[in-house]
Design an enzyme around this catalytic site. Structure first.
Site, PDB file in Angstrom:
ATOM      1  CG  HIS A  86      25.417  55.313  36.978  1.00  0.00           C
ATOM      2  ND1 HIS A  86      25.645  56.544  37.557  1.00  0.00           N
ATOM      3  CD2 HIS A  86      26.433  55.108  36.108  1.00  0.00           C
ATOM      4  CE1 HIS A  86      26.750  57.058  37.058  1.00  0.00           C
ATOM      5  NE2 HIS A  86      27.254  56.205  36.182  1.00  0.00           N
ATOM      6  CG  ASP A 165      35.559  57.619  40.727  1.00  0.00           C
ATOM      7  OD1 ASP A 165      36.032  56.952  39.777  1.00  0.00           O
ATOM      8  OD2 ASP A 165      34.649  58.443  40.585  1.00  0.00           O
ATOM      9  NE  ARG A 172      39.557  55.703  34.062  1.00  0.00           N
ATOM     10  CZ  ARG A 172      38.239  55.529  34.245  1.00  0.00           C
ATOM     11  NH1 ARG A 172      37.683  55.835  35.393  1.00  0.00           N
ATOM     12  NH2 ARG A 172      37.501  55.060  33.279  1.00  0.00           N
ATOM     13  CB  SER A 187      35.090  54.743  37.715  1.00  0.00           C
ATOM     14  OG  SER A 187      34.503  56.017  37.705  1.00  0.00           O
ATOM     15  CE  LYS A 191      31.463  57.628  39.985  1.00  0.00           C
ATOM     16  NZ  LYS A 191      32.181  58.242  38.915  1.00  0.00           N
TER      17      LYS A 191
HETATM   18  N1  URA Z   1      31.319  57.333  34.390  1.00  0.00           N
HETATM   19  C1  URA Z   1      32.015  57.213  35.534  1.00  0.00           C
HETATM   20  O1  URA Z   1      31.564  57.562  36.603  1.00  0.00           O
HETATM   21  N2  URA Z   1      33.248  56.665  35.462  1.00  0.00           N
HETATM   22  C2  URA Z   1      33.789  56.253  34.317  1.00  0.00           C
HETATM   23  O2  URA Z   1      34.892  55.764  34.340  1.00  0.00           O
HETATM   24  C3  URA Z   1      33.048  56.409  33.114  1.00  0.00           C
HETATM   25  C4  URA Z   1      31.801  56.938  33.168  1.00  0.00           C
END
Ligand code: URA
Length: 439
Positions: A86, A165, A172, A187, A191
């Site tokens: 990621h 999220d 946000r 966040s 995931k």
């Molecule tokens: N990517 C995400 O999934 N969440 C964030 O807060 C920032 C980048």
């Protein structure tokens, strides 16, 4: 949770540098997911977190509450190690498109839940959506079966995966609370941990085009995510990589798909190759498919030169409803109407290409979204013919602007020149992998 005084008290405590218990954080997330907590109170709490931060216990509790707000995938019946990668977000970052099939071709299962573009950064899902027919809104069963049959699958965050999220991220995004280390860490990790993986390799970006532009902050973000992962029993490694200039040559959607396919055919710029292979090595090491970095590199190179990575890409595209013929015929992909060259005014070496400004200009062209509801134009973007360190002569093409409208394209070309520097001396190439962090 009622709207007040419970929530009022939690906002007040965080504002006054106090701590919240795991149960309080769980209640707050559950209340927001069920819409009992209104946006304005959640926004105030997020802003308090932005300024006051969170302890590692609070961050872990937030991650776990967000992860458990929806379904947690169980992939234990899919044989083989499952490792994902990621990125915290960058400009021209098409690494996932190359790495998922390449690592799958080396015998590791790569279940990837990816996102759309955020702000000035591009999103893997938007890039894949430029392939005619490609679907990323899969149900769990299909995700699982594709993973088992082809070794990799890239899907989007559905309603069932981390709904808290999704709601909090949208809030946000419009309340200037994105670039907070605990909020980003929770966040991303919520995931990733909901994907059912055994291990995770993080590409934490640093530089003008990153959410954490300063390297010490990027390292802190990496350490926070590694800490959350190890609390949850997952193996996590992070590379901090430079995002001062865009990664590779293309910035946009179909144009990045073409660059990713070319990479899988062995034609890529050094910076893209360096970052992709470094992350790939970490994935093979985490999965136990290689014992040393050199062995991992050999496996990756064999999958690349033998075409196994490209075959996996074709298979993944086909399995997700896309047209695999795009691999051999780029004319099947959407294209911008106008190509406007930006010429070098001087001779010398490219010294700087400001990734943040390039990302913002790409959004202006339509490659990203200005509002949540904006539509992405898959064919527009930028193609850098020269990158930092390259020699240029006056009148040589530095960049091509791929635009849907001539006027906007010309304006973008003019503005780009302000964010590119050509100097007499060649800049020093310090490499893109700035640091490697693990538990
Ligand atoms: N990517 C995400 O999934 N969440 C964030 O807060 C920032 C980048």
């Amino acid at each position: 949770m009622s709207t007040s005084p419970g929530m009022y008290e939690l906002i007040l405590r965080k504002r006054n540098r106090g701590r919240l218990s795991p149960a309080e954080i769980e209640g707050l997330v559950a209340g927001y997911t069920s819409r009992d907590v209104p946006d304005y109170q959640m926004a105030a709490w997020l802003m308090a977190v932005y300024f006051r931060g969170m302890t590692s216990e609070e961050t872990a509790a937030l991650t776990s509450a967000m992860m458990n707000s929806g379904r947690v995938f169980d992939l234990s019946d899919v044989p083989g190690p499952k490792v994902d990668k990621h990125s915290t977000g960058g400009v021209g970052d098409k690494v996932s498109l190359i790495l998922a099939p390449l690592v799958a071709a080396c015998g590791v299962k790569v279940p990837m839940v990816s996102g759309r573009g955020l702000g000035h950064t591009g999103g893997t899902l938007d890039k894949l959506a430029s392939i005619p027919g490609f679907r990323s809104n899969l149900r769990f069963r299909q995700f699982r079966d594709n993973l088992q049959n082809h070794g990799c699958c890239i899907m989007g965050q559905t309603r069932e995966l981390c709904p808290a999220d999704r709601q909090m991220y949208a809030l946000r995004d419009v309340t200037a609370t994105v670039d907070s280390i605990p909020l980003i860490a929770a966040s991303i990790m919520s995931k990733k941990l909901a994907e059912g993986i055994d291990g995770l390799v993080l590409d934490v970006k640093t530089g003008t085009g990153a959410f954490m532009s300063r390297t010490p902050q990027a390292r802190r973000l990496a350490r926070t995510m590694i800490g959350i992962g190890s609390r949850m029993g997952k193996k996590v490694v992070a590379l901090v990589t430079g995002m001062w200039e865009p990664l590779g040559q293309a910035v946009g959607n179909s144009v990045e798909v073409v660059e990713a396919i070319e990479a899988l055919k062995g034609n890529w710029r050094l910076d893209l190759e360096e970052v992709t292979l470094a992350l790939g090595e970490e994935m093979l090491l985490l999965a136990g498919r290689a014992g040393t970095r050199a062995q991992a590199r050999r496996l990756l190179m064999r999958a690349l030169t033998g075409g196994a990575g490209l075959d996996r890409f074709r298979a993944m595209v086909k399995a997700q409803g896309g047209d695999p013929a795009v691999v051999d015929d780029y004319d099947l992909l959407p294209r911008a109407r106008y190509t406007i060259p930006v010429l070098s005014p001087d001779s010398g070496y490219v010294r700087l290409i400001d990734a943040l400004q390039v990302g913002l200009l790409a959004v202006e062209l339509g490659a990203g979204r200005k509002t949540l509801k904006s539509k992405v134009n898959p064919g527009v973007g930028l193609r850098f013919c020269k990158k930092v360190g390259d020699r240029v002569e006056p009148g040589e093409v530095l960049v091509e602007v791929l635009a849907a409208e001539k006027k906007l394209g010309a304006a973008t070309a003019a503005r780009l020149l302000q964010h590119l520097t050509v100097s007499r001396t060649a800049p020093r190439d310090g490499g893109r992998v700035v640091a490697r962090l693990s538990k």
